[in-house]
Design an enzyme around this catalytic site. Structure first.
Site, PDB file in Angstrom:
ATOM      1  CG  HIS A  63      33.071  18.222 -29.170  1.00  0.00           C
ATOM      2  ND1 HIS A  63      33.084  19.456 -28.562  1.00  0.00           N
ATOM      3  CD2 HIS A  63      32.620  18.458 -30.439  1.00  0.00           C
ATOM      4  CE1 HIS A  63      32.669  20.382 -29.400  1.00  0.00           C
ATOM      5  NE2 HIS A  63      32.384  19.799 -30.554  1.00  0.00           N
ATOM      6  CG  HIS A  65      32.532  18.163 -34.036  1.00  0.00           C
ATOM      7  ND1 HIS A  65      31.270  18.360 -33.513  1.00  0.00           N
ATOM      8  CD2 HIS A  65      32.428  17.087 -34.875  1.00  0.00           C
ATOM      9  CE1 HIS A  65      30.434  17.444 -34.004  1.00  0.00           C
ATOM     10  NE2 HIS A  65      31.115  16.666 -34.826  1.00  0.00           N
ATOM     11  CG  ASP A  67      34.065  23.812 -34.076  1.00  0.00           C
ATOM     12  OD1 ASP A  67      34.056  22.572 -33.999  1.00  0.00           O
ATOM     13  OD2 ASP A  67      33.129  24.522 -33.655  1.00  0.00           O
ATOM     14  CG  HIS A  68      35.306  22.476 -30.080  1.00  0.00           C
ATOM     15  ND1 HIS A  68      34.844  23.104 -28.943  1.00  0.00           N
ATOM     16  CD2 HIS A  68      34.315  22.627 -31.005  1.00  0.00           C
ATOM     17  CE1 HIS A  68      33.629  23.602 -29.163  1.00  0.00           C
ATOM     18  NE2 HIS A  68      33.291  23.314 -30.409  1.00  0.00           N
ATOM     19  CG  HIS A 141      27.710  17.746 -29.887  1.00  0.00           C
ATOM     20  ND1 HIS A 141      26.860  18.670 -30.426  1.00  0.00           N
ATOM     21  CD2 HIS A 141      28.893  17.898 -30.565  1.00  0.00           C
ATOM     22  CE1 HIS A 141      27.480  19.357 -31.368  1.00  0.00           C
ATOM     23  NE2 HIS A 141      28.706  18.896 -31.480  1.00  0.00           N
ATOM     24  CG  ASP A 212      29.968  22.389 -29.557  1.00  0.00           C
ATOM     25  OD1 ASP A 212      30.326  23.326 -28.819  1.00  0.00           O
ATOM     26  OD2 ASP A 212      30.249  22.322 -30.768  1.00  0.00           O
ATOM     27  CG  HIS A 270      30.348  26.976 -29.903  1.00  0.00           C
ATOM     28  ND1 HIS A 270      29.303  26.568 -30.710  1.00  0.00           N
ATOM     29  CD2 HIS A 270      31.417  26.252 -30.301  1.00  0.00           C
ATOM     30  CE1 HIS A 270      29.725  25.636 -31.544  1.00  0.00           C
ATOM     31  NE2 HIS A 270      31.017  25.421 -31.323  1.00  0.00           N
TER      32      HIS A 270
END
Length: 313
Positions: A63, A65, A67-68, A141, A212, A270
């Site tokens: 995805h 976001h 942090d990815h 998510h 996530d 994670h």
């Protein structure tokens, strides 16, 4: 086939854990590395390993976001400086191409190789060739997030040379035909059925990587009978309400999936920065009470994925 975890944390980098990225090393299988998510500083983590950026041929993003994702432009640029000249394919949700192209354009970064993009469908097959099939499905998510199922094709049985020699079948080009399972006629008039000299096929392995998500129906089919299930575990069992509120999973959610899907091994990643030391051990022990073969992974951990019939160490 190996998994190497470049980042195992959630949200923001921490001293103990960088943000999410995992490398699937397929060096023996196809001389490639596939990255799943590219969190901030992924390329710094790679410097601590033997991974070669030029070997990365595919990137799969669960995805969008940060942090990815925030490590992606830097990694792509560095790949150019480190001998990467072969095409790279990026699989990701809608918007990934715009993000990458814009980042490279504004920073005036010029790559030495072509980029290709594949937008993830809600459910479907992303890749299907002679050695692997990759499937994806949408999870639950706050934004579009996906899980991936990587299926290795079965390995053909090996030619049983010792048996051929015992039956006085002379070596030569005829071995190639026998290996294909063909029926051949030898110089002395004997007919040889190639199928009689080929060992059993080696069952391919399955790896499932879950991005996530809250617990949802899509996860178990992705994970069914997997050799390894990599599942997010942002929170522990006491934080189920918070996990649901923030569209994440707990260690208990992941362990129940592993049990229901009958996987061989569960790797939890994670991990929220709130879990340190004994708290991490509790995450693992609580999950093991439901699914015994569970491990909370750490940055730079490497896990070999054995063929069926061999036990993990």
């Amino acid at each position: 086939m190996e998994l190497e975890f470049l980042g195992t944390g959630a949200g923001v980098p921490a001293r103990q854990r960088n943000v999410t990225s995992v490398a699937l090393k397929l060096l023996d299988e196809r001389n490639e590395i596939w990255l799943f998510d590219v969190g901030e500083a992924t390329q710094h983590q790679i410097l601590k390993t033997t991974l070669k950026p030029r070997k990365v041929k595919k990137i799969f993003l669960t995805h969008l976001h940060g942090d990815h994702l925030f490590g992606l432009p830097g990694f792509l640029s560095s790949r150019s400086f480190q001998g990467g000249d072969e095409p790279l394919i990026i699989y990701g949700p809608k918007g990934i191409e715009e993000y990458v192209r814009t980042s490279l354009k504004i920073s005036e970064s010029h790559l030495t190789y072509p980029l290709n993009f594949v937008v993830l469908p809600n459910k479907g097959i992303l890749l299907d060739d002679e050695t692997f099939r990759v499937e994806c499905a949408k999870l639950d998510h706050r934004i579009a997030s996906y899980g991936f199922r990587i299926i290795e094709k079965d390995h053909p049985g090996e030619l049983q040379v010792a048996k051929l020699q015992a039956d006085s079948v002379p070596a030569g080009p005829v071995y190639a035909k026998i290996k294909k399972g063909e029926t051949v006629t030898l110089a002395d008039g004997r007919q040889i059925n190639g199928q009689d000299y080929i060992g059993h096929a080696q069952k391919g392995r399955i790896v499932t990587i879950i991005g996530d998500t809250r617990n949802c129906e899509a996860i178990v089919p992705l994970a069914a009978n997997a050799d390894v299930l990599v599942h997010e575990s942002t929170f522990g069992k006491q934080e189920q309400k918070i996990a649901h509120q923030y569209y994440h999973s707990t260690n208990i959610n992941a362990a129940k999936v592993a049990k229901k899907a009958q996987v061989n091994r569960l790797l939890l990643t994670h991990i929220s920065a709130r879990y340190l030391g004994q708290a991490v051990r509790e995450l693992q022990n609580d999950a093991r009470a439901i699914f015994k073969n569970t491990k909370v992974v750490s940055d730079l951990d490497i896990y070999d994925i054995p063929f069926h019939g061999r036990k993990d160490e």
